[in-house]
Structures are given as C-alpha cells and as structure tokens.
Write a protein that holds these residues in place. Structure first.
Motif, PDB file in Angstrom:
ATOM      1  N   GLU A 121       0.822  -1.053  -0.118  1.00 32.71           N
ATOM      2  CA  GLU A 121      -0.035  -0.011  -0.013  1.00 32.71           C
ATOM      3  C   GLU A 121       0.861   1.146  -0.178  1.00 32.71           C
ATOM      4  O   GLU A 121       0.528   2.102  -0.673  1.00 32.71           O
ATOM      5  N   HIS A 122       2.006   1.093   0.376  1.00 30.06           N
ATOM      6  CA  HIS A 122       2.937   2.325   0.839  1.00 30.06           C
ATOM      7  C   HIS A 122       3.457   2.616  -0.708  1.00 30.06           C
ATOM      8  O   HIS A 122       3.362   3.954  -1.045  1.00 30.06           O
ATOM      9  N   ARG A 123       3.774   1.655  -1.362  1.00 29.57           N
ATOM     10  CA  ARG A 123       4.292   1.821  -2.740  1.00 29.57           C
ATOM     11  C   ARG A 123       3.291   2.421  -3.789  1.00 29.57           C
ATOM     12  O   ARG A 123       3.310   3.185  -4.681  1.00 29.57           O
ATOM     13  N   ILE A 124       2.017   1.949  -3.464  1.00 29.28           N
ATOM     14  CA  ILE A 124       0.900   2.282  -4.309  1.00 29.28           C
ATOM     15  C   ILE A 124       0.594   3.735  -4.088  1.00 29.28           C
ATOM     16  O   ILE A 124       0.197   4.530  -4.976  1.00 29.28           O
ATOM     17  N   VAL A 142      -0.625  -5.624 -10.032  1.00 32.75           N
ATOM     18  CA  VAL A 142       0.041  -6.944 -10.748  1.00 32.75           C
ATOM     19  C   VAL A 142       1.499  -6.721 -10.951  1.00 32.75           C
ATOM     20  O   VAL A 142       2.375  -7.740 -10.524  1.00 32.75           O
ATOM     21  N   LEU A 143       2.041  -5.658 -11.368  1.00 31.78           N
ATOM     22  CA  LEU A 143       3.230  -5.210 -11.545  1.00 31.78           C
ATOM     23  C   LEU A 143       4.005  -5.373 -10.129  1.00 31.78           C
ATOM     24  O   LEU A 143       5.199  -5.948  -9.749  1.00 31.78           O
ATOM     25  N   LEU A 144       3.491  -4.896  -8.724  1.00 29.77           N
ATOM     26  CA  LEU A 144       3.806  -5.129  -7.677  1.00 29.77           C
ATOM     27  C   LEU A 144       3.824  -6.603  -7.159  1.00 29.77           C
ATOM     28  O   LEU A 144       4.949  -7.181  -6.476  1.00 29.77           O
ATOM     29  N   GLU A 145       2.948  -7.197  -7.286  1.00 30.25           N
ATOM     30  CA  GLU A 145       2.835  -8.662  -7.153  1.00 30.25           C
ATOM     31  C   GLU A 145       3.833  -9.299  -7.606  1.00 30.25           C
ATOM     32  O   GLU A 145       4.285 -10.562  -6.839  1.00 30.25           O
ATOM     33  N   ARG A 146       4.101  -9.156  -8.932  1.00 27.97           N
ATOM     34  CA  ARG A 146       4.841 -10.112  -9.692  1.00 27.97           C
ATOM     35  C   ARG A 146       6.100  -9.517 -10.024  1.00 27.97           C
ATOM     36  O   ARG A 146       6.668  -9.497 -11.186  1.00 27.97           O
ATOM     37  N   GLU A 147       6.643  -8.553  -9.254  1.00 25.00           N
ATOM     38  CA  GLU A 147       7.705  -7.813  -9.404  1.00 25.00           C
ATOM     39  C   GLU A 147       9.201  -8.431 -10.102  1.00 25.00           C
ATOM     40  O   GLU A 147       9.882  -7.520 -10.743  1.00 25.00           O
ATOM     41  N   GLU A 148       9.294  -9.509  -9.516  1.00 23.28           N
ATOM     42  CA  GLU A 148      10.671 -10.426 -10.150  1.00 23.28           C
ATOM     43  C   GLU A 148      10.494 -10.882 -11.469  1.00 23.28           C
ATOM     44  O   GLU A 148      11.213 -11.413 -12.125  1.00 23.28           O
ATOM     45  N   ASP A 149       9.205 -10.794 -11.975  1.00 28.21           N
ATOM     46  CA  ASP A 149       8.939 -11.772 -13.186  1.00 28.21           C
ATOM     47  C   ASP A 149       9.170 -10.816 -14.548  1.00 28.21           C
ATOM     48  O   ASP A 149       9.278 -11.630 -15.640  1.00 28.21           O
ATOM     49  N   VAL A 191       7.701   5.498 -13.757  1.00 29.19           N
ATOM     50  CA  VAL A 191       7.353   4.730 -12.716  1.00 29.19           C
ATOM     51  C   VAL A 191       7.730   3.047 -12.957  1.00 29.19           C
ATOM     52  O   VAL A 191       8.156   2.385 -12.160  1.00 29.19           O
ATOM     53  N   VAL A 192       7.821   2.666 -14.394  1.00 30.47           N
ATOM     54  CA  VAL A 192       8.423   1.237 -14.679  1.00 30.47           C
ATOM     55  C   VAL A 192       9.165   1.891 -15.668  1.00 30.47           C
ATOM     56  O   VAL A 192       9.491   2.826 -16.270  1.00 30.47           O
ATOM     57  N   ASP A 193       9.991   0.768 -16.161  1.00 24.16           N
ATOM     58  CA  ASP A 193      11.269   0.768 -17.023  1.00 24.16           C
ATOM     59  C   ASP A 193      10.744  -0.048 -18.197  1.00 24.16           C
ATOM     60  O   ASP A 193      10.319  -1.450 -17.939  1.00 24.16           O
ATOM     61  N   LYS A 194      10.784   0.219 -19.501  1.00 26.94           N
ATOM     62  CA  LYS A 194      10.313  -0.832 -20.624  1.00 26.94           C
ATOM     63  C   LYS A 194      11.649  -1.344 -20.986  1.00 26.94           C
ATOM     64  O   LYS A 194      12.623  -0.573 -21.148  1.00 26.94           O
ATOM     65  N   LEU A 212       9.064  -2.529 -12.500  1.00 28.68           N
ATOM     66  CA  LEU A 212       9.040  -1.482 -11.770  1.00 28.68           C
ATOM     67  C   LEU A 212      10.460  -0.655 -11.195  1.00 28.68           C
ATOM     68  O   LEU A 212      11.104  -1.348 -10.922  1.00 28.68           O
ATOM     69  N   ARG A 213      10.462   0.548 -11.311  1.00 31.41           N
ATOM     70  CA  ARG A 213      11.529   1.212 -10.953  1.00 31.41           C
ATOM     71  C   ARG A 213      11.454   1.171  -9.383  1.00 31.41           C
ATOM     72  O   ARG A 213      10.457   1.276  -8.571  1.00 31.41           O
ATOM     73  N   LYS A 214      12.917   0.787  -8.684  1.00 29.35           N
ATOM     74  CA  LYS A 214      12.820   0.526  -7.246  1.00 29.35           C
ATOM     75  C   LYS A 214      12.741   1.876  -6.548  1.00 29.35           C
ATOM     76  O   LYS A 214      13.135   3.031  -7.110  1.00 29.35           O
ATOM     77  N   GLU A 215      12.277   1.781  -5.407  1.00 26.96           N
ATOM     78  CA  GLU A 215      11.921   2.861  -4.424  1.00 26.96           C
ATOM     79  C   GLU A 215      13.126   3.913  -4.443  1.00 26.96           C
ATOM     80  O   GLU A 215      13.874   3.134  -3.893  1.00 26.96           O
ATOM     81  N   GLY A 216      13.087   5.046  -4.731  1.00 29.48           N
ATOM     82  CA  GLY A 216      14.252   5.980  -4.543  1.00 29.48           C
ATOM     83  C   GLY A 216      15.435   5.767  -5.637  1.00 29.48           C
ATOM     84  O   GLY A 216      16.449   6.303  -5.462  1.00 29.48           O
ATOM     85  N   ALA A 217      15.102   4.750  -6.529  1.00 29.01           N
ATOM     86  CA  ALA A 217      16.279   4.591  -7.557  1.00 29.01           C
ATOM     87  C   ALA A 217      16.336   6.111  -8.588  1.00 29.01           C
ATOM     88  O   ALA A 217      15.486   6.400  -8.917  1.00 29.01           O
TER      89      ALA A 217
END
Length: 152
Positions: A2-5, A29-36, A71-74, A86-91
């Motif tokens: 929720e913090h990231r959202i 979906v991107l947050l739930e499957r961030e490593e994919d 917010v995301v990198d393609k 997803l771009r990491k927080e603070g990156a």
C-alpha cells in the motif's frame, strides 16, 4: 504494498494524472509479480483474472504512461518482447540485468556499476547522462552446473 501504491499515486498526481482503478489494477499486478519482468500480455492476463472488465488496450496505455512517468522501465532482452520492470523506490538509475541465453532466466543487479563510466562520458564527450541500461547476456550458474554434470 500500500505504501508503494500511495507513492505511485503521488507520482501520477505530480504529473496531473490520476491513479484510476484500471491503472491501480495494473500497478498491483506489477508489484505482486515484481521479479517476473512481465510483458504487456502477461500483465493483461493477470489483470483480467481480477478485473475482467479491463481491456488489453487499457493495460497497454497504462504501461506506456507508467513508462513515460518513469514509474516502470520498459526493457527488451533481445527476444523481441517488451517487458516492464517497476523502478525501485528511490532509484535514480535503471538497474542492470543478467540474461541467461540457455534457460532465459533474468537476474537483477541493484548496484550501479556505471558511475565512473558516466563521469567519463560527461567529461570527455560533454554528454549529460540522464539514465543508462546494462544487460549482460551469458550462461547462468545453474546452466553451467548442469552442463558440467552432463559432460562428466
């Protein structure tokens, strides 16, 4: 999560966009499957499971907007498929990837390996670097171990 959202919602608001329910479903979906490293089609299929009323075009538009707003990198790993990360927080920079040419696995390197290279580019070429991407293609540790076992 929720913090990231909430942080993503603020990023959108800062650029005069809203986190609509359709955009939020995509972000979740991107947050739930961030490593994919999901493709747009992968994201759509996962969004559709939870919100069947959301169409593929909406998911595409959302991913493009999130990409424009950083917010995301393609990314593309050379297989012709755009994937979203997803771009990491603070990156301040895109992170790096190791792509196995045998099994297709993707590992992330969070360390910024190119700070010195950026300095050289800026000094020697007068080019102001805003971001960079680095992808190593090779054979992962697991595939190397399997190859050794097969040849013994």
């Amino acid at each position: 999560m929720e913090h990231r959202i909430d942080r993503i919602k603020k990023q959108l608001h800062a650029q005069s966009y809203k986190l609509t329910p359709q955009r939020e479903a995509t972000v979740r979906v991107l947050l739930e499957r961030e490593e994919d490293h999901l493709s747009a089609e992968d994201v759509y299929l996962l969004v559709k499971e939870k919100s069947p009323e959301i169409g593929l075009a909406t998911v595409y538009r959302t991913l493009e907007l999130l990409s424009e707003l950083k917010v995301v990198d393609k990314i593309n790993f050379g297989d012709g498929v755009s994937r979203y990360d997803l771009r990491k927080e603070g990156a301040t920079h895109f992170h790096h990837h190791l792509v196995c040419t045998e099994c297709g696995s993707v590992e992330e390197i969070m360390d910024d390996l190119l700070e010195e290279v950026e300095e050289i580019v800026e000094k020697d070429w007068g080019f102001k670097v805003k971001d960079h991407r680095l992808t190593f293609h090779g054979i992962c540790k697991k595939c190397q171990e399997q190859e050794l076992q097969a040849s013994s």
